[in-house]
Motif scaffolding. Structure first.
Motif, PDB file in Angstrom:
ATOM      1  N   ARG A 180       0.818  -1.213   0.000  1.00 22.58           N
ATOM      2  CA  ARG A 180       0.000   0.000   0.000  1.00 22.58           C
ATOM      3  C   ARG A 180       0.857   1.271   0.000  1.00 22.58           C
ATOM      4  O   ARG A 180       0.572   2.217  -0.710  1.00 22.58           O
ATOM      5  CB  ARG A 180      -0.909  -0.030   1.232  1.00 22.58           C
ATOM      6  CG  ARG A 180      -1.927   1.053   1.274  1.00 22.58           C
ATOM      7  CD  ARG A 180      -2.733   0.979   2.543  1.00 22.58           C
ATOM      8  NE  ARG A 180      -1.876   1.207   3.711  1.00 22.58           N
ATOM      9  CZ  ARG A 180      -1.829   0.413   4.771  1.00 22.58           C
ATOM     10  NH1 ARG A 180      -2.582  -0.650   4.837  1.00 22.58           N
ATOM     11  NH2 ARG A 180      -1.033   0.700   5.785  1.00 22.58           N
ATOM     12  N   ASP A 181       1.931   1.262   0.802  1.00 19.41           N
ATOM     13  CA  ASP A 181       2.728   2.488   0.950  1.00 19.41           C
ATOM     14  C   ASP A 181       4.050   2.428   0.183  1.00 19.41           C
ATOM     15  O   ASP A 181       4.918   3.271   0.390  1.00 19.41           O
ATOM     16  CB  ASP A 181       2.972   2.759   2.444  1.00 19.41           C
ATOM     17  CG  ASP A 181       1.658   2.934   3.191  1.00 19.41           C
ATOM     18  OD1 ASP A 181       0.728   3.543   2.615  1.00 19.41           O
ATOM     19  OD2 ASP A 181       1.542   2.426   4.324  1.00 19.41           O
ATOM     20  N   THR A 183       6.682   2.922  -2.850  1.00 19.06           N
ATOM     21  CA  THR A 183       6.829   3.826  -3.991  1.00 19.06           C
ATOM     22  C   THR A 183       6.904   2.981  -5.261  1.00 19.06           C
ATOM     23  O   THR A 183       7.109   1.754  -5.203  1.00 19.06           O
ATOM     24  CB  THR A 183       8.131   4.646  -3.888  1.00 19.06           C
ATOM     25  OG1 THR A 183       9.221   3.715  -3.953  1.00 19.06           O
ATOM     26  CG2 THR A 183       8.195   5.440  -2.593  1.00 19.06           C
ATOM     27  N   THR A 297      -9.252   6.266   1.424  1.00 18.41           N
ATOM     28  CA  THR A 297      -8.633   7.083   0.366  1.00 18.41           C
ATOM     29  C   THR A 297      -8.869   6.411  -0.981  1.00 18.41           C
ATOM     30  O   THR A 297      -9.212   5.225  -1.047  1.00 18.41           O
ATOM     31  CB  THR A 297      -7.105   7.238   0.579  1.00 18.41           C
ATOM     32  OG1 THR A 297      -6.547   5.932   0.770  1.00 18.41           O
ATOM     33  CG2 THR A 297      -6.776   8.108   1.780  1.00 18.41           C
ATOM     34  N   VAL A 299      -7.724   4.925  -4.775  1.00 15.70           N
ATOM     35  CA  VAL A 299      -6.611   4.081  -5.240  1.00 15.70           C
ATOM     36  C   VAL A 299      -5.681   4.908  -6.133  1.00 15.70           C
ATOM     37  O   VAL A 299      -6.161   5.677  -6.974  1.00 15.70           O
ATOM     38  CB  VAL A 299      -7.147   2.896  -6.071  1.00 15.70           C
ATOM     39  CG1 VAL A 299      -6.010   1.992  -6.537  1.00 15.70           C
ATOM     40  CG2 VAL A 299      -8.174   2.107  -5.290  1.00 15.70           C
ATOM     41  N   ASP A 300      -4.366   4.725  -5.983  1.00 16.11           N
ATOM     42  CA  ASP A 300      -3.394   5.384  -6.869  1.00 16.11           C
ATOM     43  C   ASP A 300      -3.298   4.553  -8.165  1.00 16.11           C
ATOM     44  O   ASP A 300      -2.790   3.432  -8.160  1.00 16.11           O
ATOM     45  CB  ASP A 300      -2.042   5.440  -6.149  1.00 16.11           C
ATOM     46  CG  ASP A 300      -0.951   6.017  -7.046  1.00 16.11           C
ATOM     47  OD1 ASP A 300      -1.217   6.268  -8.235  1.00 16.11           O
ATOM     48  OD2 ASP A 300       0.165   6.209  -6.541  1.00 16.11           O
ATOM     49  N   VAL A 302      -1.460   4.818 -10.744  1.00 16.54           N
ATOM     50  CA  VAL A 302      -0.128   4.612 -11.315  1.00 16.54           C
ATOM     51  C   VAL A 302       0.550   3.408 -10.649  1.00 16.54           C
ATOM     52  O   VAL A 302       1.088   2.523 -11.325  1.00 16.54           O
ATOM     53  CB  VAL A 302       0.738   5.886 -11.156  1.00 16.54           C
ATOM     54  CG1 VAL A 302       2.142   5.642 -11.700  1.00 16.54           C
ATOM     55  CG2 VAL A 302       0.065   7.048 -11.865  1.00 16.54           C
ATOM     56  N   ARG A 303       0.494   3.367  -9.329  1.00 16.48           N
ATOM     57  CA  ARG A 303       1.137   2.240  -8.649  1.00 16.48           C
ATOM     58  C   ARG A 303       0.287   0.969  -8.761  1.00 16.48           C
ATOM     59  O   ARG A 303       0.814  -0.137  -8.730  1.00 16.48           O
ATOM     60  CB  ARG A 303       1.379   2.601  -7.173  1.00 16.48           C
ATOM     61  CG  ARG A 303       2.479   3.667  -6.995  1.00 16.48           C
ATOM     62  CD  ARG A 303       2.720   3.959  -5.529  1.00 16.48           C
ATOM     63  NE  ARG A 303       1.494   4.384  -4.862  1.00 16.48           N
ATOM     64  CZ  ARG A 303       1.092   3.957  -3.669  1.00 16.48           C
ATOM     65  NH1 ARG A 303       1.824   3.088  -2.999  1.00 16.48           N
ATOM     66  NH2 ARG A 303      -0.022   4.397  -3.140  1.00 16.48           N
TER      67      ARG A 303
END
Ligand code: NDP
Ligand code: MG
Length: 387
Positions: A180-181, A183, A297, A299-300, A302-303
């Motif tokens: 989740r965290d 990069t 939150t 979802v990103d 890109v990741r």
């Protein structure tokens, strides 16, 4: 007393279902159990639960000596053992808790024999979508398909509390998985050992890697589309790292219903097994002061490109979701075997869909053909991937 056949009884879900059965011998009887290759674990389960039939799907007759004390049951081997447990051994319910698309023929066989399906195996619904739902219409005795996946069990429970009011939106929660965290750079070098350390749930290896890549959530978006007849824009994914809110449903008046509890699969498993009753599960109860806060939150993309791919597959229709699942199964397995980088899983899935385009999925034969085509293409793509 309900009689249950459990497909994949040695897995994470199957073993927890047997814990529930052991807690309530007056409610549940076990008709059949199957494992793939964990023979010793299955022998132990047979000794304890005395099924009529037991099967080892990954073995042939003669591969293994059956101990004297478990010879009382009918032993079956190979893929047919799964169909035998799903279809031939009398029962009320079939818990489909094998992993992967192999669950689809079992679901269809169980329904063909009139059994109620308790569905943990999301891959069957992702691949077979419309065909599975057509086989699982409500019958005179109520539902013939009850979801076990925690999010879908939550949505199912919320919709039952909604007394027939149509929903506006499904809010599908996601823990965010082990990465989740991380990069983007960390994700590129992520290892299997890292992927297997899920923060909140203890599950089988395939789904734990799917959680890390968020292909699990991609599959669950498609699962929700079919279970709850949702349009893609009616499904929103929220990262909720505490895994206390198992999912939510929003209505037109602005009200949101949610199902909450400590993250423990025994709760949705027992809900499906005892439906519509709620029974003791021995799961810990949510302790809200110690949970403190629940956060949500977006979802990103890109990741975690998997989530966007699920919406795209739903837009494509046809066999796109089936091929997404098949390519992901292949890439997930290759990553676990050490032959693919973590971020290449998404690339393999996207590239498979791009190269094949769409295929029809009107019949079960077409679904199996699309699954096979996607697996072939995914393997071809992986040959050119550098780890
Ligand atoms: P596991 O890997 O822990 O267990 C899988 C089970 O299926 C085992 O009994 C295994 O046998 C058997 N199996 C494996 N391969 C085959 C095969 N080719 N044919 C027949 N049987 C096979 O998986 P989980 O319990 O984690 O997951 C099962 C399903 O439930 C998956 O579809 C998953 O997505 C879904 N699910 C799981 C959750 C969880 O908390 N674990 C939560 C929500 C959904 P053996 O032990 O002999 O290898
Ligand atoms: Mg889930």
């Amino acid at each position: 007393m309900r009689r249950i056949n459990i497909l994949g009884s040695t897995g994470s879900i199957g073993a927890q279902a047997l814990q529930i059965a052991a807690l309530h011998p007056e409610l549940f009887q076990i008709g059949a159990l199957t494992a793939h290759s964990q023979a010793e674990a299955l022998f132990e389960q047979v000794r304890k639960f005395h099924p009529q039939m037991a099967g080892l799907t990954g073995m042939k007759a003669g591969d293994i000596e059956i101990p004297e004390d478990v010879k009382f049951c009918d032993w079956r081997f190979g893929p047919d053992a799964l169909l035998c447990a799903a279809r031939d051994v009398p029962c009320d319910d079939v818990l489909v808790s094998v992993v992967g698309m192999i669950g689809l023929p079992a679901v269809m066989a169980a329904r063909g024999a009139g059994r109620r399906v308790l569905l943990a195996n999301k891959e069957a619904l992702v691949a077979g979508g419309q065909i599975v739902m057509a086989a699982c219409a409500d019958g005179p005795d109520g539902p013939t398909l009850i979801p076990v996946d925690s999010e879908h069990s939550a949505i199912y429970q919320c919709l039952r509390a909604a007394q027939g009011n149509p929903y506006e939106k499904i809010l599908l929660t996601a823990s965010g998985g082990a990465f989740r965290d991380f990069t983007l750079d960390q994700l590129k070098n992520a290892t299997l050992a890292q992927a297997l350390t899920h923060p909140n749930w203890s599950m089988g290896a395939k789904i734990t890697v799917d959680s890390a890549s968020m292909f699990n959530k991609a599959l669950e978006i498609i699962e929700a589309r079919w279970l709850f007849d949702a349009r893609p824009e009616q499904i929103e994914v929220l990262i909720h790292p505490q895994s206390i809110v198992h999912s939510m449903v929003q209505f037109r008046d602005g009200a949101v219903l949610a199902q909450l509890g400590a993250p423990d699969m025994r709760v949705p498993i027992a809900y499906a097994m005892a439906y519509p009753q709620r029974i003791e599960t021995a799961a810990p109860k949510a302790d809200f002061p110690s949970i403190g806060q629940c956060t949500f939150t977006a979802v990103d993309p890109v990741r975690f490109p998997a989530v966007g791919m699920a919406y795209e597959a739903l837009r494509m229709g046809g066999a796109a979701a089936c091929m997404l699942n098949a390519a992901n199964e292949e890439a997930n397995a290759r990553f676990r075997a050490g032959g693919l980088g973590f971020m290449q899983i998404g690339h393999v899935v996207e590239e498979t869909l791009a190269r094949i385009g769409n295929l029809p999925a009107h019949t079960i034969e077409e679904v199996y053909a699309a699954d096979a085509a996607a697996r072939r293409e995914a393997r071809r793509i992986m040959e050119t991937c550098q780890e």
